[in-house]
Design an enzyme around this catalytic site. Structure first.
Site, mmCIF file in Angstrom:
data_model
loop_
_atom_site.group_PDB
_atom_site.id
_atom_site.type_symbol
_atom_site.label_atom_id
_atom_site.label_comp_id
_atom_site.label_asym_id
_atom_site.label_seq_id
_atom_site.Cartn_x
_atom_site.Cartn_y
_atom_site.Cartn_z
ATOM 1 N N THR A 1 11.407 35.575 5.502
ATOM 2 C CA THR A 1 10.071 36.029 5.126
ATOM 3 C C THR A 1 9.254 34.816 4.719
ATOM 4 O O THR A 1 9.729 33.944 3.998
ATOM 5 C CB THR A 1 10.133 37.064 3.975
ATOM 6 O OG1 THR A 1 8.809 37.454 3.615
ATOM 7 C CG2 THR A 1 10.836 36.506 2.747
ATOM 8 N N HIS B 1 25.783 38.477 -4.504
ATOM 9 C CA HIS B 1 26.844 37.678 -5.100
ATOM 10 C C HIS B 1 28.224 38.318 -4.921
ATOM 11 O O HIS B 1 29.251 37.682 -5.156
ATOM 12 C CB HIS B 1 26.553 37.480 -6.594
ATOM 13 C CG HIS B 1 27.055 36.177 -7.148
ATOM 14 N ND1 HIS B 1 28.044 35.439 -6.534
ATOM 15 C CD2 HIS B 1 26.714 35.477 -8.257
ATOM 16 C CE1 HIS B 1 28.284 34.354 -7.229
ATOM 17 N NE2 HIS B 1 27.486 34.346 -8.288
#
Length: 401
Positions: free
Chosen positions: A320, A372
């Protein structure tokens, strides 16, 4: 002969849809293949054309109604006399042609405010009317009655006029969220609530890429018919970095980690309906020119509401670029089920220390948001450093080092 107008077959991933805009009213003459209605899903806008020329009969599902695949929404009476249609159709077509060049969102805005299209001045490509043109027209309409309203307090008692004046222009407008906006909201909440999202940052000296574009931009455009932009370099650097860090190109599926051996990159595109992420497939086999052409094509389809479900489905990683809007730094949100998203930002001159001296360099911040649960700090930081090295020394992209 009466013909049934039904909702087209919806993709497997789309449960239902919403009637967005009826372009015809009951009793209107329609030509074969003329668009009758726009049907909005949470991914794309589907245009339903007339299967035959005739007169639109009863509309069974009004604008805003939720419909299912193959559901009956209207009836069409086929034209019994071809000559009558030929005589009267041009008048109808003239009114219709005024909105044919507009995107679905613009047509919907025009319909909501009952605006005479002939009064609109288009500033888009080829004189096309854009959403901004319509909003500016509506804003100017709101200012028109301001003069009489201001004159009224003068005739009234000064004490009574004082509290009224600040409230004169206070209005509100309530509109339902589009299906796409609802879906975007759901996906954003899903990403925040179901991933262990973390963001790491770095910065890039963009001088080498800018020098390359300046040196070869004109030759590139003459040969390939398209300008050499920044996004093709970003995509190439991302693909090479994904090869080095396969965890970033993977996804969680229950208790399994799915490693993708292909490189489909989603590109975030801002459209009048909201943010969409069409997919560039097999980017590792594309040249810089191929990437630039594909991005231009997808961006154009996005603005016109012409993206297909296939073009919006899939993708292993998202890029993006908030820099086109002036964003200096941001923390992008992951696009599930992907595991990471890269945010590019505004290129801005900043004083930097180079070999013990201060130099003014065109710098850009990078932001990598990642899940994560699957990607550790070593992989995330290494991935971002790899992109930095490839963009600061584009020769690495050619030598694969």
């Amino acid at each position: 002969m009466t013909i049934e107008i039904k909702v087209p077959d919806l993709p497997e991933s789309v449960a239902d849809a919403t009637i967005a805009t009826w372009h015809k009213k009951p009793g209107d003459l329609v030509a074969r293949d003329e668009v009758l209605v726009d049907i909005e899903t949470d991914k794309v806008v589907l245009e339903v054309p007339a299967p035959e020329a005739g007169v639109l009969g009863d509309i069974l599902q009004a604008e805003g109604a939720t419909v299912l695949s193959r559901q009956l929404i209207a009836m069409l009476k086929a034209a019994p006399v071809a000559g009558e249609e030929t005589k009267e159709k041009p008048v109808e077509a003239a009114a219709d042609d005024s909105t044919d060049g507009m995107s679905p969102s613009v047509r919907r805005l025009v319909a909501e405010h009952a605006i005479d299209v002939a009064k609109l001045t288009g500033t888009g490509k080829g004189g096309r009317v854009t959403k901004e043109d319509v909003e500016a027209f509506i804003k100017n309409l709101g200012k028109a009655p301001a003069a009489p309203a201001a004159a009224a307090p003068a005739a009234a008692a000064p004490v009574a006029a004082a509290p009224v004046a600040p409230l004169a222009g206070r209005t509100e407008k309530r509109v339902p969220m589009t299906r796409l906006r609802k879906r975007i909201a759901e996906r954003l909440l899903e990403a925040k609530n179901t991933t262990a999202m973390l963001t790491t940052f770095n910065e890039i000296n963009m001088a080498p890429i800018m020098k390359l574009r300046k040196q070869y931009g004109e030759i590139f455009e003459k040969k390939h018919g398209i300008k050499l932009g920044f996004m093709s370099f970003y995509v190439k650097a991302v693909v090479e970095s994904l090869k080095r860090y396969p965890e970033v190109n993977a996804a969680l599926d229950g208790d399994d980690i799915v490693y993708h051996n292909y490189f489909d990159v989603s590109i975030a595109v801002s459209t009048p309906r909201g943010l969409v992420t069409p997919v560039l497939r097999d980017c590792d086999n594309m040249s810089l020119a191929d990437i630039e052409k594909a991005i231009k094509d997808l961006a154009g389809k996005g603005r016109d509401g012409k993206l297909t479900v296939d073009e919006l489905t899939g993708g292993n990683f998202t890029i993006t670029n908030g820099g086109v809007f002036g964003s200096l730094m941001s923390t992008p949100i992951i696009n599930p089920p992907q595991s990471a998203i890269l945010g590019m930002h505004k290129i801005q001159d900043r004083p930097m220390a180079v070999d013990g001296k201060v130099e003014i360099l065109p710098m850009m911040y990078l932001a990598l948001s990642y899940d994560h649960r699957i990607i550790d700090g070593r992989e995330s930081v290494g991935f971002l450093v790899s992109i930095k090295e490839l963009l600061e020394d584009p020769t690495r992209l050619l030598l694969d080092v």
